[in-house]
Design a protein around this motif. Structure first.
Motif, short mmCIF file in Angstrom:
data_model
loop_
_atom_site.label_atom_id
_atom_site.label_comp_id
_atom_site.label_asym_id
_atom_site.label_seq_id
_atom_site.Cartn_x
_atom_site.Cartn_y
_atom_site.Cartn_z
N MET A 49 2.32 8.34 -11.02
CA MET A 49 1.24 7.35 -11.00
C MET A 49 0.77 7.13 -9.58
N GLY A 50 -0.55 7.15 -9.40
CA GLY A 50 -1.13 6.86 -8.10
C GLY A 50 -2.15 5.76 -8.22
N LEU A 51 -2.32 5.00 -7.17
CA LEU A 51 -3.33 3.95 -7.15
C LEU A 51 -4.38 4.32 -6.11
N TYR A 52 -5.58 4.63 -6.60
CA TYR A 52 -6.70 4.90 -5.71
C TYR A 52 -7.28 3.58 -5.23
N LEU A 53 -7.50 3.47 -3.91
CA LEU A 53 -8.13 2.31 -3.31
C LEU A 53 -9.32 2.79 -2.50
N GLY A 54 -10.51 2.37 -2.89
CA GLY A 54 -11.70 2.73 -2.16
C GLY A 54 -11.87 1.86 -0.93
N PRO A 55 -12.94 2.07 -0.19
CA PRO A 55 -13.23 1.22 0.97
C PRO A 55 -13.46 -0.22 0.53
N MET A 56 -13.22 -1.15 1.44
CA MET A 56 -13.46 -2.58 1.24
C MET A 56 -12.66 -3.15 0.07
N VAL A 57 -11.39 -2.74 -0.02
CA VAL A 57 -10.45 -3.33 -0.96
C VAL A 57 -9.30 -3.91 -0.16
N TRP A 58 -9.08 -5.22 -0.30
CA TRP A 58 -7.95 -5.87 0.35
C TRP A 58 -6.69 -5.45 -0.39
N LYS A 59 -5.64 -5.11 0.34
CA LYS A 59 -4.40 -4.63 -0.27
C LYS A 59 -3.19 -5.31 0.34
N GLU A 60 -2.25 -5.68 -0.52
CA GLU A 60 -0.97 -6.23 -0.08
C GLU A 60 0.12 -5.61 -0.94
N MET A 61 1.06 -4.93 -0.29
CA MET A 61 2.17 -4.30 -0.99
C MET A 61 3.40 -5.18 -0.80
N TYR A 62 4.16 -5.38 -1.89
CA TYR A 62 5.32 -6.28 -1.83
C TYR A 62 6.26 -6.00 -3.00
N ASP A 63 7.33 -6.77 -3.08
CA ASP A 63 8.34 -6.65 -4.14
C ASP A 63 8.88 -5.23 -4.22
N PHE A 64 9.26 -4.70 -3.06
CA PHE A 64 9.81 -3.35 -2.97
C PHE A 64 11.23 -3.32 -3.53
N SER A 65 11.52 -2.35 -4.38
CA SER A 65 12.90 -2.16 -4.84
C SER A 65 13.70 -1.58 -3.67
N PRO A 66 15.03 -1.70 -3.71
CA PRO A 66 15.84 -1.19 -2.59
C PRO A 66 15.64 0.29 -2.30
N ASP A 67 15.30 1.08 -3.33
CA ASP A 67 15.11 2.52 -3.17
C ASP A 67 13.64 2.93 -3.05
#
Length: 141
Positions: free
Chosen positions: A91-109
């Motif tokens: 699974m991939g998440l495409y993000l175009g220009p002018m999209v605010w992004k916040e990555m969080y809740d990372f699993s230990p691996d």
């Protein structure tokens, strides 16, 4: 693959498996990845309570793939917000220009791989959310 018109979109890559394990294929230059890949980086070792990203880009496009473990991505196009869970290597998440992004809740691996359409250019980053919203509004006029 045709050009993606949406500000963000989930992508599904081909996965092949047998008794030896799994192989996921994501080809660039418009096949599976809708752009030429100019930069690759990945995040690992982030605690679940750490937030990464917290910016938008004026013209760089991205594809985020959790090749190991899982993480969540808050995506915001200035009009609506959505939380996407990345927990499958196909699974991939495409993000175009002018999209605010916040990555969080990372699993230990978690290993979050990022493919980018451009080399790093600091001046195209919007790191202030209010400034991002103002630019979105200006772009609508």
């Amino acid at each position: 693959m045709q050009e993606i018109k949406e500000p963000y979109k989930l992508l599904e890559f081909k996965e092949y498996g047998d008794e030896r394990g799994n192989l996921v294929v994501a080809e660039g230059s418009g096949f599976d990845i809708p752009f030429d890949i100019r930069r690759v980086f990945y995040m690992s070792g982030s605690d679940p309570d750490i937030r990464r990203g917290m910016h938008a880009n004026r013209y760089t496009k991205f594809v985020l793939i959790n090749v190991s473990g899982s993480s969540k991505v808050l995506v915001d196009d200035g009009h609506k917000k959505e939380i996407v869970v990345l927990d499958k290597p196909r699974m991939g998440l495409y993000l175009g220009p002018m999209v605010w992004k916040e990555m969080y809740d990372f699993s230990p691996d978690s290993v979050l791989l990022v493919l980018a359409s451009e080399h790093y250019i600091d001046s195209e980053y919007l790191r202030d959310y209010d400034e991002f919203i103002e630019e979105v509004k200006k772009g609508e006029n």
